[in-house]
Scaffold this active site. Structure first.
Site, mmCIF file in Angstrom:
data_model
loop_
_atom_site.group_PDB
_atom_site.id
_atom_site.type_symbol
_atom_site.label_atom_id
_atom_site.label_comp_id
_atom_site.label_asym_id
_atom_site.label_seq_id
_atom_site.Cartn_x
_atom_site.Cartn_y
_atom_site.Cartn_z
ATOM 1 N N THR A 38 38.434 15.572 -12.303
ATOM 2 C CA THR A 38 38.172 14.480 -13.624
ATOM 3 C C THR A 38 38.944 15.314 -14.877
ATOM 4 O OG1 THR A 38 35.984 15.379 -13.882
ATOM 5 C CG2 THR A 38 36.070 13.314 -12.771
ATOM 6 N N THR A 39 39.487 16.446 -14.541
ATOM 7 C CA THR A 39 39.851 17.554 -15.592
ATOM 8 C C THR A 39 41.470 17.540 -15.133
ATOM 9 O OG1 THR A 39 39.433 19.418 -14.776
ATOM 10 C CG2 THR A 39 38.040 18.471 -16.426
ATOM 11 N N HIS A 84 35.328 24.129 -21.821
ATOM 12 C CA HIS A 84 35.009 22.634 -21.488
ATOM 13 C C HIS A 84 33.752 22.370 -20.980
ATOM 14 C CE1 HIS A 84 39.493 22.506 -21.891
ATOM 15 N NE2 HIS A 84 39.583 23.389 -21.466
ATOM 16 N N HIS A 133 29.063 22.265 -12.160
ATOM 17 C CA HIS A 133 29.055 22.112 -13.776
ATOM 18 C C HIS A 133 28.427 20.900 -14.225
ATOM 19 C CE1 HIS A 133 32.845 20.364 -12.094
ATOM 20 N NE2 HIS A 133 32.559 19.441 -13.243
ATOM 21 N N HIS A 136 28.598 17.301 -17.382
ATOM 22 C CA HIS A 136 29.219 16.656 -18.422
ATOM 23 C C HIS A 136 28.164 16.134 -18.993
ATOM 24 C CE1 HIS A 136 33.260 17.023 -16.605
ATOM 25 N NE2 HIS A 136 32.560 17.282 -15.454
ATOM 26 N N HIS A 175 27.844 18.166 -11.412
ATOM 27 C CA HIS A 175 28.857 18.188 -10.000
ATOM 28 C C HIS A 175 28.677 19.378 -9.576
ATOM 29 C CE1 HIS A 175 31.616 15.287 -12.431
ATOM 30 N NE2 HIS A 175 30.718 14.701 -11.886
#
Length: 312
Positions: A226-227, A88, A115, A117, A140
């Site tokens: 957020t996941t 992801h 991680h 995005h 993040h």
């Protein structure tokens, strides 16, 4: 001790990037795999009313005098970190020796992983937005609350709403960022999901961030992962000062990473859509500096000149 730190990192990673049996995905993956659950189909805690990310309306954020500068410990420690494509995102496992406190936080928090995005399209990629404007990426740094370090009576309450503290940094295009290059270089070795490597060069967390002096300005709200499973356990800090990477460094994430073993679906657009604020209050660390009105400046100029001359 090393085993304990590894278990903490795995626990945090498990919360943030849930196991494959949940079979959730982003919209871009849904096009290639109709059986996966796209964001609007996420269940678990994802349908509750304190979800993340959000659009932060900067003029409506309320100043909170308790939001002091952070105290960073171990953020200057360099290491050759482990980097993973978890299917992801790209996740960097931290060594457990970095901590944050103050900054309006009630406890001390241990950094477990970071991680990102992103998107391959300009003006798109970050999860949070400021006044409706998105950036190219968002990073993040995830921290786990250390039990027994609370400075208030809240620790006695049966609540997990601030169990995780995330420092969020928006990323925009700019000059070449050499401090980020060790991570960018590692991407080629983890193109397929569940692959991992180790950075060839040592990097510290401070190497990746804006200047420390600029970390005093930030927004704060309570939200969720957020996941999936979208647990509402996160105290969010979204910094006003962005990280700047060269456009080629940004595009490398979409070009070198893939969602699938066959390397047919590039890993990009891995962000959750904005969620409703649902009555929550967003705070800011301090009021923006106010400039004197032009008319007042014009009136004051002769007086300042007179005082200056008079003092000679």
């Amino acid at each position: 001790m090393q085993l304990l730190l590894a278990l903490l990192a795995l626990a945090a990673a498990g919360h943030w990037a849930s196991s494959a049996d949940l079979h959730w995905c982003y919209d871009i993956q849904k096009i290639h795999d109709s059986s996966c659950l796209a964001p609007e189909q996420w269940e678990w805690n994802c349908q509750k009313k304190r979800q993340s990310p959000i659009d932060i309306k900067t003029s409506e954020a309320k100043v909170n005098s308790d939001l002091s500068p952070f105290s960073f410990s171990g953020y200057d420690k360099k290491g050759k970190w482990s980097v993973t494509n978890n299917g992801h995102t790209v996740m960097v496992q931290l060594d457990g020796q970095a901590w944050i406190e103050d900054g309006g936080l009630d406890s001390k928090y241990q950094a477990t992983q970071l991680h990102l995005h992103w998107s391959q399209e300009p003006g798109k990629g970050s999860e949070h937005s400021l006044d409706g404007t998105f950036k190219a990426m968002e990073m993040h740094i995830v921290h786990q609350k250390k039990r027994g370090t609370s400075r208030s009576r809240r620790a006695l309450q049966d609540t997990q709403e601030d169990n995780i503290a995330v420092l969020a940094f928006l990323v925009e295009a700019g000059p070449q960022n050499d401090n980020f290059q060790p991570l960018v270089n590692a991407l080629s070795a983890i193109s397929k999901p569940k692959s991992n490597t180790t950075m060839a060069e040592e990097v510290s967390l401070f190497d990746l961030l804006p200047e420390k002096e600029k970390l005093k300005n930030y927004f704060r709200y309570l939200g969720s992962l957020t996941t999936p499973s979208c647990d509402e356990t996160v105290v969010w800090t979204v910094f006003q000062e962005p990280i700047r990477l060269h456009s080629q460094q940004i595009f490398a994430f979409s070009e070198k990473l893939f969602y699938d073993d066959q390397k047919k679906v590039n890993m990009t657009n891995n962000f959750r859509p904005l969620q409703l604020l649902e009555g929550r209050v967003v705070y800011k660390s301090r009021a923006p500096e106010q400039l004197l009105p032009l008319a007042l400046t014009t009136l004051l100029a002769p007086a300042l000149t007179y005082l200056t001359v008079g003092s000679l």
